[in-house]
Motif scaffolding. Structure first.
Motif, PDB file in Angstrom:
ATOM      1  N   VAL A 110      33.664  33.258  11.918  1.00  0.00           N
ATOM      2  CA  VAL A 110      33.835  34.606  11.377  1.00  0.00           C
ATOM      3  C   VAL A 110      33.631  34.506   9.877  1.00  0.00           C
ATOM      4  N   ASN A 111      32.601  35.188   9.372  1.00  0.00           N
ATOM      5  CA  ASN A 111      32.287  35.129   7.948  1.00  0.00           C
ATOM      6  C   ASN A 111      33.094  36.176   7.191  1.00  0.00           C
ATOM      7  N   ILE A 112      33.867  35.717   6.222  1.00  0.00           N
ATOM      8  CA  ILE A 112      34.676  36.606   5.377  1.00  0.00           C
ATOM      9  C   ILE A 112      34.105  36.550   3.965  1.00  0.00           C
ATOM     10  N   GLU A 113      33.817  37.688   3.396  1.00  0.00           N
ATOM     11  CA  GLU A 113      33.336  37.765   2.016  1.00  0.00           C
ATOM     12  C   GLU A 113      34.553  37.767   1.089  1.00  0.00           C
ATOM     13  N   TRP A 114      35.065  36.580   0.779  1.00  0.00           N
ATOM     14  CA  TRP A 114      36.282  36.459  -0.013  1.00  0.00           C
ATOM     15  C   TRP A 114      36.122  37.047  -1.407  1.00  0.00           C
ATOM     16  N   GLY A 115      34.926  37.044  -1.958  1.00  0.00           N
ATOM     17  CA  GLY A 115      34.687  37.620  -3.279  1.00  0.00           C
ATOM     18  C   GLY A 115      34.866  39.129  -3.308  1.00  0.00           C
ATOM     19  N   LYS A 116      34.752  39.777  -2.151  1.00  0.00           N
ATOM     20  CA  LYS A 116      34.934  41.222  -2.048  1.00  0.00           C
ATOM     21  C   LYS A 116      36.324  41.585  -1.534  1.00  0.00           C
ATOM     22  N   PHE A 117      37.149  40.582  -1.262  1.00  0.00           N
ATOM     23  CA  PHE A 117      38.484  40.791  -0.703  1.00  0.00           C
ATOM     24  C   PHE A 117      39.453  41.055  -1.851  1.00  0.00           C
ATOM     25  N   ILE A 118      39.517  42.323  -2.262  1.00  0.00           N
ATOM     26  CA  ILE A 118      40.331  42.701  -3.418  1.00  0.00           C
ATOM     27  C   ILE A 118      41.776  42.984  -2.995  1.00  0.00           C
ATOM     28  N   THR A 119      42.673  42.930  -3.956  1.00  0.00           N
ATOM     29  CA  THR A 119      44.079  43.207  -3.700  1.00  0.00           C
ATOM     30  C   THR A 119      44.229  44.587  -3.071  1.00  0.00           C
ATOM     31  N   GLY A 120      44.983  44.647  -1.975  1.00  0.00           N
ATOM     32  CA  GLY A 120      45.204  45.899  -1.255  1.00  0.00           C
ATOM     33  C   GLY A 120      44.269  46.090  -0.073  1.00  0.00           C
ATOM     34  N   SER A 121      43.201  45.306   0.008  1.00  0.00           N
ATOM     35  CA  SER A 121      42.280  45.437   1.139  1.00  0.00           C
ATOM     36  C   SER A 121      42.735  44.522   2.276  1.00  0.00           C
ATOM     37  N   SER A 122      42.133  44.715   3.448  1.00  0.00           N
ATOM     38  CA  SER A 122      42.517  43.918   4.605  1.00  0.00           C
ATOM     39  C   SER A 122      41.328  43.715   5.529  1.00  0.00           C
ATOM     40  N   PHE A 123      41.487  42.774   6.461  1.00  0.00           N
ATOM     41  CA  PHE A 123      40.503  42.580   7.523  1.00  0.00           C
ATOM     42  C   PHE A 123      41.245  42.211   8.800  1.00  0.00           C
ATOM     43  N   PHE A 124      40.603  42.453   9.936  1.00  0.00           N
ATOM     44  CA  PHE A 124      41.181  42.179  11.245  1.00  0.00           C
ATOM     45  C   PHE A 124      40.322  41.152  11.953  1.00  0.00           C
ATOM     46  N   VAL A 125      40.970  40.146  12.550  1.00  0.00           N
ATOM     47  CA  VAL A 125      40.279  39.108  13.310  1.00  0.00           C
ATOM     48  C   VAL A 125      40.827  39.125  14.736  1.00  0.00           C
ATOM     49  N   PRO A 126      40.024  39.514  15.714  1.00  0.00           N
ATOM     50  CA  PRO A 126      40.482  39.455  17.107  1.00  0.00           C
ATOM     51  C   PRO A 126      40.668  37.995  17.524  1.00  0.00           C
ATOM     52  N   CYS A 127      41.779  37.700  18.195  1.00  0.00           N
ATOM     53  CA  CYS A 127      42.046  36.331  18.634  1.00  0.00           C
ATOM     54  C   CYS A 127      43.196  36.329  19.631  1.00  0.00           C
ATOM     55  N   LEU A 128      43.380  35.196  20.293  1.00  0.00           N
ATOM     56  CA  LEU A 128      44.512  35.013  21.197  1.00  0.00           C
ATOM     57  C   LEU A 128      45.584  34.130  20.575  1.00  0.00           C
TER      58      LEU A 128
END
Length: 72
Positions: free
Chosen positions: A15-33
């Protein structure tokens, strides 16, 4: 680190995450078990970019996974 992109390996899937665009207050969801393993991996990678995150296991759109928020 000089790169702003780093993949997470989630249950054998990259799963590629663009950490440089991951600003304070933002979020992402990763489906998993296996939410504990994913949370640990997210925290380790975030720390490598000097970021603090808060993670919660949850169900979104009928999928179990982890949502990560950048808090600092």
């Amino acid at each position: 680190m000089t790169t702003t992109s780093k993949s997470l390996e989630v249950e054998g899937v990259q799963v590629n995450i663009e950490w440089g665009k991951f600003i304070t207050g933002s979020s992402f969801f990763v489906p998993c078990l296996d939410n504990r393993a994913v949370v640990t991996h997210i925290i380790v990678v975030a720390r490598s970019f000097d970021m603090r995150v808060q993670c919660r296991a949850r169900i979104e759109n009928g999928m179990w996974g982890v949502r990560a928020w950048r808090v600092a």
